[in-house]
Design an enzyme around this catalytic site. Structure first.
Site, PDB file in Angstrom:
ATOM      1  N   HIS A 115       0.731  -1.171  -0.232  1.00 41.83           N
ATOM      2  CA  HIS A 115      -0.160  -0.004  -0.186  1.00 41.83           C
ATOM      3  C   HIS A 115       0.820   1.432   0.063  1.00 41.83           C
ATOM      4  CE1 HIS A 115       0.755  -0.593   4.428  1.00 41.83           C
ATOM      5  NE2 HIS A 115       0.650   0.587   4.567  1.00 41.83           N
ATOM      6  N   ASP A 116       2.039   1.261   0.779  1.00 36.96           N
ATOM      7  CA  ASP A 116       2.936   2.358   0.641  1.00 36.96           C
ATOM      8  C   ASP A 116       4.047   2.429   0.000  1.00 36.96           C
ATOM      9  OD1 ASP A 116       1.424   4.386   2.294  1.00 36.96           O
ATOM     10  OD2 ASP A 116       2.106   3.555   4.287  1.00 36.96           O
ATOM     11  N   LYS A 147       6.168   5.492  -1.242  1.00 39.74           N
ATOM     12  CA  LYS A 147       6.996   6.286  -0.359  1.00 39.74           C
ATOM     13  C   LYS A 147       8.387   6.185  -0.702  1.00 39.74           C
ATOM     14  CE  LYS A 147       4.343   6.344   3.978  1.00 39.74           C
ATOM     15  NZ  LYS A 147       4.283   6.165   5.173  1.00 39.74           N
ATOM     16  N   HIS A 171       2.513  10.240  -2.348  1.00 38.56           N
ATOM     17  CA  HIS A 171       3.123   8.976  -2.355  1.00 38.56           C
ATOM     18  C   HIS A 171       1.871   7.838  -2.764  1.00 38.56           C
ATOM     19  CE1 HIS A 171       0.937   8.202   1.337  1.00 38.56           C
ATOM     20  NE2 HIS A 171       1.075   6.937   1.199  1.00 38.56           N
ATOM     21  N   HIS A 193      -5.976   4.357  -0.326  1.00 37.56           N
ATOM     22  CA  HIS A 193      -5.788   3.638   0.891  1.00 37.56           C
ATOM     23  C   HIS A 193      -6.049   5.062   1.862  1.00 37.56           C
ATOM     24  CE1 HIS A 193      -1.616   4.276   0.644  1.00 37.56           C
ATOM     25  NE2 HIS A 193      -1.514   4.368   1.876  1.00 37.56           N
ATOM     26  N   HIS A 194      -5.883   6.333   1.516  1.00 31.57           N
ATOM     27  CA  HIS A 194      -5.930   7.368   2.177  1.00 31.57           C
ATOM     28  C   HIS A 194      -7.225   8.160   2.009  1.00 31.57           C
ATOM     29  CE1 HIS A 194      -2.316   7.662   4.875  1.00 31.57           C
ATOM     30  NE2 HIS A 194      -1.765   7.118   3.688  1.00 31.57           N
ATOM     31  N   ASP A 235      -4.151  -0.298   8.159  1.00 29.77           N
ATOM     32  CA  ASP A 235      -3.211   0.439   8.437  1.00 29.77           C
ATOM     33  C   ASP A 235      -2.868   1.279   9.507  1.00 29.77           C
ATOM     34  OD1 ASP A 235      -0.532   1.154   7.514  1.00 29.77           O
ATOM     35  OD2 ASP A 235      -1.517   3.059   6.328  1.00 29.77           O
TER      36      ASP A 235
END
Length: 392
Positions: free
Chosen positions: A247-248, A251, A276, A302-303, A336
């Protein structure tokens, strides 16, 4: 068609079916179910090798719990040394199968012994046991398949016969290649995660494993409530686990000065940080297949927030709300944030599980999908085993 041909054809179809599974837990569940069906085994366990240890990876036991609850026992932090002292350790260290008619009457002089601690704890009675290695192309053990108590037509334990042993040797041989590919894929994902960890120390392998596991079990609860077919559920659950782990990944393109800044980010820095999500999605754009589409959506969304006040990039573009947010992203957002709350950081102490769940409930309907928050509470007993399985 004779029996051997029938079994061979059946296993060929089975191998073709499971070759599409991307998640290890889903794969192990199907392997164990097929092995038990062919041998009429009451119970079984698969151990996977990690360096000099065997790690308890998946188990079925019809006498103690129904098969559709097997996933709840997949996070036990049980480890055995790869040595000849235990039955599973002996098979892993020698590469030889063991077919034991009675584990309480082992061959004289055998270097291994039977540990009855599980039987004493649960009341289960282990009698016969068939244990086989999964071997890679070099002949090294990838893991061990252990089947317990073949049942006769009256459901009484009996020894595993020679035909069953031959069938399981065939299954273990065919499955080993799939397990080897699965392990290679996992190493590839860990390689990607290590790149992210260079920039952001919070993005570790265990963090990704925990987010993936929580997301997978949250999806499982959601899908069961909607009557999804178990085989389909397991395949989708497996894809979600792997996709959530990435998911990240965006970054990797964010400056360390921003990722590691000890204080609050200013408006410009926060805009860069928000980027990101779009960057992660663009990294995953070049991949193909159902997994890559899911991973792309999770990385990008996801944010997002249930109330529409989240983000999917450095600006306000692409904002979504409610069920317009892809399900995988809604699930991963909860996993998360939960892991971030209960994990120690340089700026805070870890929250308790109860406090973290209370915060998610408080944000339910604003930040998070309220139905999924309810499902997380329903699987709360799985959280501690997940954290024991993936510490750090």
């Amino acid at each position: 068609m004779d029996r051997n041909s029938r079994v061979s054809n059946r296993l060929s179809g089975f191998i073709e079916e499971i070759s599409g599974y991307r998640d290890r837990n889903a794969l192990l569940d199907r392997i164990l179910a097929m092995a038990r069906e062919i041998t009429r085994a009451d119970a079984g366990t698969i151990y996977l090798r990690e360096r000099l240890e065997l790690v308890f990876a998946y188990t079925h036991n019809d006498s103690l719990f129904p098969v559709d609850e097997a996933h709840r026992h997949a996070y036990a932090a049980i480890r055995l040394p790869v040595s000849e002292k235990s039955i599973a350790g002996y098979v892993a260290s020698t590469g030889r199968s063991l077919n034991l008619a009675n584990v309480r009457a082992l061959p004289q002089g055998a270097p291994y012994s039977f540990n009855d601690a599980f039987d004493r704890k649960t009341g289960f009675v282990t009698s016969s046991m068939l244990t086989l290695p999964f071997l890679d192309r070099r002949g090294h053990a990838l893991g061990v398949l252990q089947l317990i108590n073949s049942l006769d037509p009256q459901h009484n334990p009996c020894p595993f016969n020679a035909d069953m042993e031959g069938d399981m040797r065939m299954l273990a041989r065919e499955v080993s290649g799939i397990l080897e590919l699965s392990e290679a894929e996992k190493r590839g994902i860990y390689g990607i995660l290590r790149m992210a960890a260079v920039h952001d120390p919070a993005e570790t392998g265990p963090h990704a494993e925990r987010v993936g596991a929580i997301a997978a079990e949250l999806y499982h609860a959601w899908a069961v409530k909607r009557g999804h077919i178990l085989d389909v559920l397991l395949q989708e659950k497996g894809n979600l686990r792997l996709a959530a782990m990435l998911h990240d990944i965006g970054k990797v393109g964010i400056s360390e000065a921003i990722l590691k800044k000890p204080g609050a980010l200013n408006e410009e820095e926060f805009g860069i940080m928000r980027g990101h999500t779009a960057l992660g999605a663009s990294i995953l754009d070049d991949a193909h297949g159902d997994l890559s589409v899911l991973a792309h959506d999770i990385a990008l969304h996801h944010h997002q927030r249930w109330n529409g006040r989240g983000y999917a990039g450095s600006g306000d573009e692409g904002r979504l709300s409610g069920e317009d947010i892809p399900l995988g992203a809604r699930i991963t957002a909860i996993a998360d944030v939960f892991d971030a709350l209960v994990s120690p950081r340089c700026y805070k102490k870890p929250w308790t599980f109860d406090d973290a769940l209370a915060q998610l409930r408080k944000d339910s309907g604003q930040h998070f999908d309220p139905v999924l928050v309810d499902h997380l509470a329903e699987i709360s007993e799985l959280l501690e085993p997940i954290y024991r399985r993936f510490p750090g």
